[in-house]
Design a protein around this motif. Structure first.
Motif, PDB file in Angstrom:
ATOM      1  N   UNK A 146       0.827  -1.198   0.000  1.00  0.00           N
ATOM      2  CA  UNK A 146       0.000   0.000   0.000  1.00  0.00           C
ATOM      3  C   UNK A 146       0.859   1.244   0.000  1.00  0.00           C
ATOM      4  N   UNK A 147       1.919   1.244   0.832  1.00  0.00           N
ATOM      5  CA  UNK A 147       2.788   2.405   0.937  1.00  0.00           C
ATOM      6  C   UNK A 147       3.412   2.722  -0.413  1.00  0.00           C
ATOM      7  N   UNK A 148       3.848   1.676  -1.133  1.00  0.00           N
ATOM      8  CA  UNK A 148       4.433   1.880  -2.453  1.00  0.00           C
ATOM      9  C   UNK A 148       3.397   2.433  -3.424  1.00  0.00           C
ATOM     10  N   UNK A 149       2.164   1.908  -3.357  1.00  0.00           N
ATOM     11  CA  UNK A 149       1.101   2.396  -4.245  1.00  0.00           C
ATOM     12  C   UNK A 149       0.808   3.862  -3.964  1.00  0.00           C
ATOM     13  N   UNK A 150       0.776   4.224  -2.674  1.00  0.00           N
ATOM     14  CA  UNK A 150       0.504   5.612  -2.314  1.00  0.00           C
ATOM     15  C   UNK A 150       1.576   6.539  -2.859  1.00  0.00           C
ATOM     16  N   UNK A 151       2.837   6.104  -2.778  1.00  0.00           N
ATOM     17  CA  UNK A 151       3.935   6.935  -3.258  1.00  0.00           C
ATOM     18  C   UNK A 151       3.857   7.133  -4.764  1.00  0.00           C
ATOM     19  N   UNK A 152       3.515   6.076  -5.502  1.00  0.00           N
ATOM     20  CA  UNK A 152       3.458   6.139  -6.957  1.00  0.00           C
ATOM     21  C   UNK A 152       2.281   6.987  -7.424  1.00  0.00           C
ATOM     22  N   UNK A 153       1.114   6.794  -6.778  1.00  0.00           N
ATOM     23  CA  UNK A 153      -0.102   7.444  -7.274  1.00  0.00           C
ATOM     24  C   UNK A 153      -0.297   8.871  -6.777  1.00  0.00           C
ATOM     25  N   UNK A 154       0.440   9.269  -5.742  1.00  0.00           N
ATOM     26  CA  UNK A 154       0.223  10.611  -5.196  1.00  0.00           C
ATOM     27  C   UNK A 154       0.538  11.693  -6.215  1.00  0.00           C
ATOM     28  N   UNK A 155       1.555  11.458  -7.097  1.00  0.00           N
ATOM     29  CA  UNK A 155       1.889  12.433  -8.135  1.00  0.00           C
ATOM     30  C   UNK A 155       0.730  12.650  -9.090  1.00  0.00           C
ATOM     31  N   UNK A 156       0.037  11.545  -9.425  1.00  0.00           N
ATOM     32  CA  UNK A 156      -1.116  11.655 -10.333  1.00  0.00           C
ATOM     33  C   UNK A 156      -2.239  12.430  -9.690  1.00  0.00           C
TER      34      UNK A 156
ATOM     35  N   UNK B 270       4.263  12.103   4.279  1.00  0.00           N
ATOM     36  CA  UNK B 270       5.450  11.283   4.068  1.00  0.00           C
ATOM     37  C   UNK B 270       6.691  12.124   4.310  1.00  0.00           C
ATOM     38  N   UNK B 271       7.718  11.513   4.863  1.00  0.00           N
ATOM     39  CA  UNK B 271       8.961  12.216   5.125  1.00  0.00           C
ATOM     40  C   UNK B 271       9.556  12.743   3.822  1.00  0.00           C
ATOM     41  N   UNK B 272       9.835  14.049   3.786  1.00  0.00           N
ATOM     42  CA  UNK B 272      10.467  14.652   2.616  1.00  0.00           C
ATOM     43  C   UNK B 272       9.537  14.895   1.447  1.00  0.00           C
ATOM     44  N   UNK B 273       8.230  14.676   1.635  1.00  0.00           N
ATOM     45  CA  UNK B 273       7.265  14.867   0.561  1.00  0.00           C
ATOM     46  C   UNK B 273       6.171  15.830   1.018  1.00  0.00           C
ATOM     47  N   UNK B 274       5.538  16.521   0.079  1.00  0.00           N
ATOM     48  CA  UNK B 274       4.440  17.416   0.488  1.00  0.00           C
ATOM     49  C   UNK B 274       3.247  16.624   1.011  1.00  0.00           C
ATOM     50  N   UNK B 275       2.575  17.171   1.985  1.00  0.00           N
ATOM     51  CA  UNK B 275       1.371  16.534   2.538  1.00  0.00           C
ATOM     52  C   UNK B 275       0.238  16.624   1.524  1.00  0.00           C
ATOM     53  N   UNK B 276      -0.451  15.514   1.359  1.00  0.00           N
ATOM     54  CA  UNK B 276      -1.620  15.482   0.475  1.00  0.00           C
ATOM     55  C   UNK B 276      -2.873  15.390   1.347  1.00  0.00           C
TER      56      UNK B 276
ATOM     57  N   UNK C  93     -12.141  17.264  -3.228  1.00  0.00           N
ATOM     58  CA  UNK C  93     -11.165  18.238  -3.708  1.00  0.00           C
ATOM     59  C   UNK C  93      -9.837  18.049  -2.976  1.00  0.00           C
ATOM     60  N   UNK C  94      -8.732  18.271  -3.703  1.00  0.00           N
ATOM     61  CA  UNK C  94      -7.402  18.261  -3.093  1.00  0.00           C
ATOM     62  C   UNK C  94      -7.176  19.630  -2.471  1.00  0.00           C
ATOM     63  N   UNK C  95      -7.039  19.681  -1.142  1.00  0.00           N
ATOM     64  CA  UNK C  95      -6.865  20.956  -0.441  1.00  0.00           C
ATOM     65  C   UNK C  95      -5.420  21.218  -0.038  1.00  0.00           C
ATOM     66  N   UNK C  96      -4.573  20.201  -0.100  1.00  0.00           N
ATOM     67  CA  UNK C  96      -3.129  20.350   0.121  1.00  0.00           C
ATOM     68  C   UNK C  96      -2.424  19.441  -0.871  1.00  0.00           C
ATOM     69  N   UNK C  97      -1.281  19.898  -1.369  1.00  0.00           N
ATOM     70  CA  UNK C  97      -0.447  21.039  -0.972  1.00  0.00           C
ATOM     71  C   UNK C  97      -0.756  22.336  -1.723  1.00  0.00           C
ATOM     72  N   UNK C  98      -1.852  22.416  -2.467  1.00  0.00           N
ATOM     73  CA  UNK C  98      -2.143  23.608  -3.257  1.00  0.00           C
ATOM     74  C   UNK C  98      -2.655  24.749  -2.378  1.00  0.00           C
ATOM     75  N   UNK C  99      -2.470  25.968  -2.891  1.00  0.00           N
ATOM     76  CA  UNK C  99      -2.971  27.144  -2.176  1.00  0.00           C
ATOM     77  C   UNK C  99      -4.493  27.203  -2.246  1.00  0.00           C
TER      78      UNK C  99
END
Length: 286
Positions: free
Chosen positions: A10-20, A192-198, A216-222
């Motif tokens: 799951x952790x790996x999936x979260x890391x890969x898909x968070x960019x999308x 995640x350590x070293x990554x922006x909070x989603x 809606x995605x409220x972080x990390x966007x303004x």
């Protein structure tokens, strides 16, 4: 707390898909016969069963039926997996065997029944009792040897009986995590350590003009951004498949032993009824 491979996946999936989101041993001669249809060694009604006492080298497990429900005696300080509890009771209510390998019982030592590795006593109404003994595992796998007291025959049973006979109270601990209904989700956060909070939230009136559904995605966007639902649904499905693999420490005094003093990741997700909040520590080898 130790995590299963599913947690790591799951952790790996979260890391890969968070960019999308942001955008053969030889067996006894009788065992060589072709497997035949199971037949019943013993069968009683559920109403006749009062208690099951299972004794093995792991200890003694006592199951008691009250008001048509089974529980562990004494009561345990944790939630019990009622499905597995009922499964054990059901399989001692009706004991199915694959075949008879010895009609006389003269070869008990050969099948590990001169000194059984476990015993199950089923206490019935009217002071009656059925007793079953678990012998060795079939050398080729797939089952165990078994005898019932008062019956000289040595039989084989499917592999799951080994699990029933060798269960402890801890084995019956509920390993389900709080269930989250995707359509009712109200909040999602991944740190995640070293990554922006989603952070993803259910849309409110201030977000009415946004595309991509009800979240809606409220972080990390303004400003809130729309969610790509297909990618997000993949993450929710992976979370829904999570199960606890093993309980390591109920009262940890030093979280650093598990890499949890400073977690590498944090996942929080809520729906209208439940909250799932996980911290990821050190990886586990093996």
């Amino acid at each position: 707390m130790r995590k299963s491979w599913r947690l790591l996946s799951l952790f790996l999936i979260l890391c890969v898909l968070s960019g999308a989101l942001l955008l053969l041993r030889k067996k006894p001669a009788e065992e060589t016969a072709t497997r035949t249809e199971q037949f019943v060694l013993s069968e009683v009604t559920s109403a006749e069963m009062e208690k099951i006492v299972i004794t093995s080298q792991k200890g003694t497990l006592v199951l008691k039926q009250e008001n048509e429900a089974w529980r562990i005696e004494p009561e345990q300080p944790f939630a019990v997996d009622q499905f597995r509890l009922g499964l054990i009771a059901s399989n001692f209510r009706r004991v199915n065997i694959d075949r008879v390998v010895d009609e006389t019982g003269a070869r008990r030592a050969e099948f590990g029944l001169d000194n059984p590795q476990a015993k199950a006593e089923v206490f019935l109404t009217g002071g009656r009792k059925l007793t079953f003994y678990l012998g060795a595992r079939i050398p080729t796998g797939g089952g165990y040897y078994l005898m019932m007291e008062g019956d000289p025959r040595i039989c084989t049973v499917v592999d799951s009986y080994g699990e029933y006979f060798l269960s402890t109270a801890a084995d019956l601990r509920d390993k389900e995590l709080p269930g989250i209904v995707g359509e009712e989700m109200t909040y999602f956060k991944l740190v995640r350590t070293g990554k922006p909070t989603i952070e993803v939230q259910k849309r409110d009136e201030a977000m009415i003009g946004l595309p991509f559904g009800h979240w809606a995605v409220t972080k990390p966007y303004q400003f809130p951004m729309g969610v790509r639902w297909e990618e997000f649904q993949t993450i929710l499905n992976a979370i829904g498949a999570l199960r606890i693999d093993e309980f390591i420490d109920d009262n940890p005094k030093d979280l650093s032993r598990y890499g949890l003093a400073k977690p590498t990741a944090e996942l929080e997700i809520r729906d209208e009824k439940n909250t799932l909040h996980l911290f990821f520590g050190a990886t586990v080898d093996g």
